[in-house]
Design a protein around this motif. Structure first.
Motif, PDB file in Angstrom:
ATOM      1  N   ASN A 166     -29.147   4.069 -18.681  1.00 50.51           N
ATOM      2  CA  ASN A 166     -29.839   4.974 -19.611  1.00 50.51           C
ATOM      3  C   ASN A 166     -30.876   4.245 -20.450  1.00 50.51           C
ATOM      4  OD1 ASN A 166     -28.568   7.168 -18.681  1.00 50.51           O
ATOM      5  ND2 ASN A 166     -26.997   7.227 -20.271  1.00 50.51           N
ATOM      6  N   SER A 167     -30.526   3.026 -20.872  1.00 47.20           N
ATOM      7  CA  SER A 167     -31.526   2.330 -21.704  1.00 47.20           C
ATOM      8  C   SER A 167     -32.753   1.974 -20.868  1.00 47.20           C
ATOM      9  CB  SER A 167     -30.917   1.103 -22.395  1.00 47.20           C
ATOM     10  OG  SER A 167     -30.520   0.192 -21.424  1.00 47.20           O
ATOM     11  N   LEU A 168     -32.521   1.660 -19.573  1.00 46.03           N
ATOM     12  CA  LEU A 168     -33.692   1.418 -18.692  1.00 46.03           C
ATOM     13  C   LEU A 168     -34.485   2.716 -18.480  1.00 46.03           C
ATOM     14  CD1 LEU A 168     -32.484  -0.969 -15.859  1.00 46.03           C
ATOM     15  CD2 LEU A 168     -34.132  -1.430 -17.654  1.00 46.03           C
ATOM     16  N   LEU A 169     -33.746   3.824 -18.313  1.00 41.49           N
ATOM     17  CA  LEU A 169     -34.430   5.105 -18.094  1.00 41.49           C
ATOM     18  C   LEU A 169     -35.261   5.497 -19.303  1.00 41.49           C
ATOM     19  CD1 LEU A 169     -32.050   7.487 -16.171  1.00 41.49           C
ATOM     20  CD2 LEU A 169     -34.178   6.489 -15.427  1.00 41.49           C
ATOM     21  N   ASN A 170     -34.755   5.155 -20.500  1.00 40.31           N
ATOM     22  CA  ASN A 170     -35.528   5.472 -21.703  1.00 40.31           C
ATOM     23  C   ASN A 170     -36.910   4.830 -21.636  1.00 40.31           C
ATOM     24  OD1 ASN A 170     -33.650   7.063 -22.757  1.00 40.31           O
ATOM     25  ND2 ASN A 170     -32.720   5.529 -24.108  1.00 40.31           N
ATOM     26  N   ILE A 171     -36.941   3.600 -21.108  1.00 41.62           N
ATOM     27  CA  ILE A 171     -38.240   2.919 -20.950  1.00 41.62           C
ATOM     28  C   ILE A 171     -39.116   3.732 -19.987  1.00 41.62           C
ATOM     29  CG2 ILE A 171     -39.381   0.809 -20.148  1.00 41.62           C
ATOM     30  CD1 ILE A 171     -36.864  -0.700 -20.986  1.00 41.62           C
ATOM     31  N   SER A 172     -38.484   4.222 -18.880  1.00 42.73           N
ATOM     32  CA  SER A 172     -39.252   5.003 -17.906  1.00 42.73           C
ATOM     33  C   SER A 172     -39.811   6.273 -18.543  1.00 42.73           C
ATOM     34  CB  SER A 172     -38.394   5.405 -16.721  1.00 42.73           C
ATOM     35  OG  SER A 172     -37.927   4.268 -16.085  1.00 42.73           O
ATOM     36  N   TYR A 173     -38.967   6.939 -19.361  1.00 43.77           N
ATOM     37  CA  TYR A 173     -39.443   8.158 -20.021  1.00 43.77           C
ATOM     38  C   TYR A 173     -40.620   7.852 -20.952  1.00 43.77           C
ATOM     39  CZ  TYR A 173     -35.504  10.898 -18.286  1.00 43.77           C
ATOM     40  OH  TYR A 173     -34.634  11.550 -17.477  1.00 43.77           O
ATOM     41  N   LEU A 174     -40.461   6.725 -21.668  1.00 48.57           N
ATOM     42  CA  LEU A 174     -41.521   6.330 -22.592  1.00 48.57           C
ATOM     43  C   LEU A 174     -42.820   6.087 -21.818  1.00 48.57           C
ATOM     44  CD1 LEU A 174     -41.669   5.704 -25.655  1.00 48.57           C
ATOM     45  CD2 LEU A 174     -41.651   3.300 -25.025  1.00 48.57           C
ATOM     46  N   MET A 175     -42.678   5.384 -20.679  1.00 51.60           N
ATOM     47  CA  MET A 175     -43.858   5.115 -19.844  1.00 51.60           C
ATOM     48  C   MET A 175     -44.483   6.426 -19.361  1.00 51.60           C
ATOM     49  SD  MET A 175     -44.310   1.994 -19.859  1.00 51.60           S
ATOM     50  CE  MET A 175     -45.707   2.012 -18.774  1.00 51.60           C
ATOM     51  N   LEU A 176     -43.601   7.360 -19.005  1.00 48.80           N
ATOM     52  CA  LEU A 176     -44.085   8.650 -18.507  1.00 48.80           C
ATOM     53  C   LEU A 176     -44.899   9.372 -19.586  1.00 48.80           C
ATOM     54  CD1 LEU A 176     -43.833  10.559 -16.019  1.00 48.80           C
ATOM     55  CD2 LEU A 176     -42.051  11.741 -17.281  1.00 48.80           C
ATOM     56  N   ILE A 177     -44.359   9.320 -20.814  1.00 47.52           N
ATOM     57  CA  ILE A 177     -45.072   9.994 -21.914  1.00 47.52           C
ATOM     58  C   ILE A 177     -46.424   9.317 -22.147  1.00 47.52           C
ATOM     59  CG2 ILE A 177     -45.019  10.452 -24.406  1.00 47.52           C
ATOM     60  CD1 ILE A 177     -41.961  10.791 -24.074  1.00 47.52           C
ATOM     61  N   ILE A 178     -46.406   7.969 -22.132  1.00 49.48           N
ATOM     62  CA  ILE A 178     -47.675   7.242 -22.333  1.00 49.48           C
ATOM     63  C   ILE A 178     -48.671   7.615 -21.230  1.00 49.48           C
ATOM     64  CG2 ILE A 178     -48.734   4.944 -22.350  1.00 49.48           C
ATOM     65  CD1 ILE A 178     -46.184   3.927 -23.695  1.00 49.48           C
ATOM     66  N   LEU A 179     -48.147   7.658 -19.983  1.00 48.78           N
ATOM     67  CA  LEU A 179     -48.996   7.994 -18.833  1.00 48.78           C
ATOM     68  C   LEU A 179     -49.551   9.417 -18.970  1.00 48.78           C
ATOM     69  CD1 LEU A 179     -49.218   5.980 -16.464  1.00 48.78           C
ATOM     70  CD2 LEU A 179     -47.996   7.668 -15.105  1.00 48.78           C
ATOM     71  N   PHE A 180     -48.685  10.302 -19.412  1.00 52.48           N
ATOM     72  CA  PHE A 180     -49.078  11.700 -19.593  1.00 52.48           C
ATOM     73  C   PHE A 180     -50.197  11.812 -20.637  1.00 52.48           C
ATOM     74  CE2 PHE A 180     -48.244  16.074 -21.171  1.00 52.48           C
ATOM     75  CZ  PHE A 180     -48.426  16.732 -19.967  1.00 52.48           C
ATOM     76  N   LEU A 181     -50.009  11.048 -21.734  1.00 49.66           N
ATOM     77  CA  LEU A 181     -51.038  11.087 -22.780  1.00 49.66           C
ATOM     78  C   LEU A 181     -52.328  10.450 -22.285  1.00 49.66           C
ATOM     79  CD1 LEU A 181     -48.959  10.293 -25.984  1.00 49.66           C
ATOM     80  CD2 LEU A 181     -49.863  12.493 -25.214  1.00 49.66           C
ATOM     81  N   LEU A 182     -52.155   9.334 -21.531  1.00 52.44           N
ATOM     82  CA  LEU A 182     -53.355   8.667 -21.013  1.00 52.44           C
ATOM     83  C   LEU A 182     -54.111   9.588 -20.049  1.00 52.44           C
ATOM     84  CD1 LEU A 182     -52.384   4.945 -20.366  1.00 52.44           C
ATOM     85  CD2 LEU A 182     -54.000   5.854 -22.010  1.00 52.44           C
ATOM     86  N   SER A 183     -53.344  10.375 -19.289  1.00 57.35           N
ATOM     87  CA  SER A 183     -54.033  11.248 -18.326  1.00 57.35           C
ATOM     88  C   SER A 183     -54.772  12.391 -19.030  1.00 57.35           C
ATOM     89  CB  SER A 183     -53.070  11.783 -17.263  1.00 57.35           C
ATOM     90  OG  SER A 183     -52.038  12.491 -17.888  1.00 57.35           O
ATOM     91  N   LEU A 184     -54.559  12.505 -20.342  1.00 54.66           N
ATOM     92  CA  LEU A 184     -55.385  13.435 -21.132  1.00 54.66           C
ATOM     93  C   LEU A 184     -56.861  13.073 -20.972  1.00 54.66           C
ATOM     94  CD1 LEU A 184     -53.838  14.060 -24.644  1.00 54.66           C
ATOM     95  CD2 LEU A 184     -54.695  15.757 -23.050  1.00 54.66           C
ATOM     96  N   ILE A 185     -57.093  11.761 -20.761  1.00 58.58           N
ATOM     97  CA  ILE A 185     -58.474  11.281 -20.563  1.00 58.58           C
ATOM     98  C   ILE A 185     -59.114  12.044 -19.405  1.00 58.58           C
ATOM     99  CG2 ILE A 185     -59.863   9.278 -19.905  1.00 58.58           C
ATOM    100  CD1 ILE A 185     -57.745   7.555 -21.294  1.00 58.58           C
ATOM    101  N   ILE A 186     -58.314  12.263 -18.325  1.00 60.54           N
ATOM    102  CA  ILE A 186     -58.849  12.992 -17.162  1.00 60.54           C
ATOM    103  C   ILE A 186     -59.223  14.411 -17.578  1.00 60.54           C
ATOM    104  CG2 ILE A 186     -58.307  13.862 -14.847  1.00 60.54           C
ATOM    105  CD1 ILE A 186     -56.441  11.523 -14.511  1.00 60.54           C
ATOM    106  N   LEU A 187     -58.353  14.997 -18.417  1.00 59.87           N
ATOM    107  CA  LEU A 187     -58.610  16.361 -18.884  1.00 59.87           C
ATOM    108  C   LEU A 187     -59.914  16.404 -19.681  1.00 59.87           C
ATOM    109  CD1 LEU A 187     -57.077  19.096 -18.813  1.00 59.87           C
ATOM    110  CD2 LEU A 187     -56.379  18.614 -21.144  1.00 59.87           C
TER     111      LEU A 187
END
Ligand code: ADP
Length: 474
Positions: A166-187
Motif C-alpha cells: 500500500n505504501s508503494l501504491l500510494n507513490i503510484s497514486y501520487l505519480m498518477l495525480i501529478i501526471l494527470f495534472l501535467l497532462s492539463l498542459i495538453i488540454l
C-alpha cells in the motif's frame, strides 16, 4: 459543434484519468503485491535454509543445546519481524521463536503435511489453522544422512506485505495525480492551438456564409489550422475580389454601352428634328454606324468571355502564315498609329512562317495586344513586333515604349475585368477583358503567354505558337 468538441476532449481527458486510476488500483496493485511476496519469500527462504544447515542441523546432531538455538531464533525473530519454527516431519514443534521452551507440554501441528507447498518453497494461509491471520510460510528441510529430520518454517504476516504494498501504491497514486495534472498542459495546448482557432474559423465561415466576405480572419499559427485559416481567408478574399470585379465590370460595361447609345440617340434626334441639316446626314450617320460597331465589338467580347466561361474553347486549327497575319493586323491599325504618330516596326523571321493554330483567334490575340500597345504608348514612339523560331515553336513579341505596368499589377492584368489605375486616364473605353481572353486563347492552344514590363519604360508581351514544320520546309 463548438461546445461538443471541447466537451469531448474534456471527457477523453477524464476517461484517461479514470482508467489510469483503475489500472493502478487493480493491475499495478496486483503486480506490486506479487512482486513483494516473491521477494519476501526468497529472502526468508535464504534465511530458513541457512538456519536448517547450521543451528537446526547442529540441534539434531546434538552438537548444540535447545536453549542456544532458541536464543538464535529469538534474535532472528526480532530482526526479520517473523515467527520462526523448527518442527519434526510429524508436525511436532521443537522450537517456536515466540513461545518459551516447554518440554512437558509438547505442541503438535494437527494435520501437518510437508507437501502442502506443492513443489514450491512457500505457502500462503493460516498454516494448518495455527494462525488467525494469513501468513507467508517458508519451508526449508533439515537433512542429515539423506533423511529429512525436520523443517525450519518462517511465518511472515501477509498484512505486513500488504502494508508495504500500500505504501508503494500510494507513490503510484501520487505519480498518477501529478501526471494527470501535467497532462492539463495538453488540454491547454488543445484549447489554444486547436479549439480557439477553430472557433475563430467557424465564426468566420458564418460571416462568409452570411455574405460578409470582408470579415477579417487572423490565425497566426503555422500549422495545418493556420493553413486552413489562411486558405479560407484567401478564398473569401478571392470571392470578395471577384464580386468587386463583377460590380466594376457591370459599371464599366453599362458605361461603355451608355455613351455610344447616348451619342447615337443625340445624333438621331438632331437629324429628326432638323438640328442637323439633311445634307449632313451622311456624315452623322457614319458616326452613328461607328458607334454601333463599337457596341457590337463590346457585345462580341462579352460573348467570347461567356463562351470561355461555359464550355472552354473550340479551336478551328489550320496551318497559316503568322507573318502575313501580323502584317495585316498592323496594317489595320495604320490610321490610329498615324494619329498618334506611332510607328510599327516589324522584325519577322523569314518571308513566311507557318504555324498551326486557330487563325481567327490568333488574329484576335494580335489585335488585343497591338491595341493595348498603341493605347498605352507615348506619341512618337515605336512598337516592335517580332517573330522568332526556337525549338519547334514560334515566339511572337509585341514590344512598346509606353507607360509600362506597375510591378504589383503584373499578376492581375490577366484577370477578367482588371484595369490598372495607371491605365484609367488613358483608356476610358477598355473593359479589362482583352488580356484575359488573350490568355484563354493561348492556353487553349496549349501554349504560353508572358509579359515583361517596367513602369514608365514599356511592356513586352510574348506568346508562343506551334511551328508547322512540314509547311516551313517546302
Ligand atoms: P483593356 O481591354 O481594358 O485594355 P486588357 O485586359 O487588355 O483590358 O488589359 C488590362 C490592363 O492591363 C489594362 O487596363 C492596362 O492597365 C494593362 N495593360 C495591358 N497592356 C498594356 C501595355 N501594353 N502597356 C501598359 N499597360 C498595359
Amino acid at each position: 459543434m463548438r461546445k461538443t468538441l471541447y466537451l469531448k476532449f474534456l471527457l477523453a481527458y477524464f476517461i484517461f484519468g479514470f482508467f489510469g486510476f483503475v489500472v493502478v488500483a487493480t493491475f499495478v496493485s496486483n503486480m506490486t503485491f506479487e512482486q513483494l511476496r516473491r521477494e519476501k519469500a526468497d529472502a526468508l527462504y535464504r534465511e530458513a535454509t541457512l538456519i536448517a544447515n547450521t543451528y537446526a542441523a547442529d540441534l539434531y546432531n546434538n552438537e548444540t543445546s535447545l536453549d542456544t538455538v532458541k536464543k538464535q531464533l529469538d534474535a532472528l525473530d526480532t530482526y526479520l519481524s517473523a515467527n520462526l519454527w523448527i518442527i519434526n516431519p510429524s508436525g511436532l514443534m521443537i522450537l517456536d521463536s515466540q513461545a518459551p521452551v516447554d518440554v512437558e507440554n509438547e505442541t503438535v501441528i494437527e494435520g501437518f503435511d510437508p507437501t502442502v507447498t506443492e513443489g514450491s518453497y512457500y505457502t500462503v494461509g493460516t498454516f494448518f489453522d495455527s494462525f488467525t491471520q494469513n501468513q507467508l510460510s517458508v519451508f526449508a528441510p533439515i537433512t542429515s544422512g539423506y533423511k529429512v529430520r525436520g523443517y525450519v518454517v518462517i511465518h511472515y504476516p501477509i498484512s505486513n506485505i500488504t502494508a508495504s504494498c500500500n505504501s508503494l501504491l500510494n507513490i503510484s497514486y501520487l505519480m498518477l495525480i501529478i501526471l494527470f495534472l501535467l497532462s492539463l498542459i495538453i488540454l491547454i495546448f488543445f484549447t489554444e492551438m486547436v479549439y480557439l482557432p477553430l472557433r475563430r474559423i467557424t465564426e468566420a465561415t458564418e460571416q462568409y456564409a452570411s455574405g460578409n466576405m470582408h470579415y477579417e480572419l487572423q490565425i497566426d499559427s503555422e500549422d495545418e489550422i493556420g493553413y486552413l485559416g489562411a486558405s479560407l481567408s484567401y478564398m473569401a478574399n478571392e470571392i470578395a475580389r471577384s464580386e468587386d470585379d463583377q460590380k466594376k465590370f457591370v459599371a464599366n460595361v453599362s458605361h461603355d454601352f451608355r455613351s455610344p447609345l447616348t451619342s447615337i440617340k443625340g445624333y438621331l434626334e438632331a437629324m429628326l428634328d432638323g438640328t442637323i441639316p439633311p445634307e449632313l446626314n451622311e456624315k452623322y450617320l457614319t458616326i452613328v454606324l461607328n458607334e454601333t460597331e463599337r457596341l457590337i465589338k463590346l457585345t462580341n467580347s462579352l460573348l467570347v468571355l461567356n463562351n470561355l466561361n461555359t464550355k472552354g474553347m473550340l479551336l478551328d486549327k489550320n496551318v497559316f502564315d503568322i507573318n502575313k497575319i501580323i502584317r495585316n493586323t498592323a496594317a489595320s491599325f495604320e490610321g490610329t498609329c498615324k494619329n498618334k504618330t506611332i510607328a510599327i516596326e516589324l522584325l519577322l523571321t523569314g518571308d513566311e512562317l507557318f504555324v498551326s493554330a486557330d487563325v481567327g483567334k490568333i488574329q484576335q490575340v494580335l489585335y488585343n495586344l497591338l491595341d493595348n500597345a498603341i493605347k498605352f504608348s507615348h506619341p512618337d514612339s515605336i512598337i516592335k513586333i517580332e517573330t522568332t523560331e526556337k525549338h519547334n515553336k514560334v515566339f511572337v513579341s509585341i514590344k512598346d515604349r509606353g507607360i509600362g505596368i506597375p510591378k504589383d499589377d503584373l499578376k492581375l492584368i490577366w484577370d477578367r475585368f482588371y484595369k490598372s489605375d495607371l491605365s484609367r486616364g488613358r483608356d476610358k473605353k477598355g473593359t479589362g477583358l482583352g488580356l484575359s481572353i488573350t490568355k484563354e486563347i493561348i492556353h487553349a492552344h496549349g501554349e504560353h503567354i508572358n509579359v515583361i514590363s517596367t513602369e514608365g519604360v514599356g511592356s513586352e508581351f510574348i506568346f508562343s505558337l506551334p511551328l508547322d514544320e512540314d509547311e516551313n520546309e517546302d
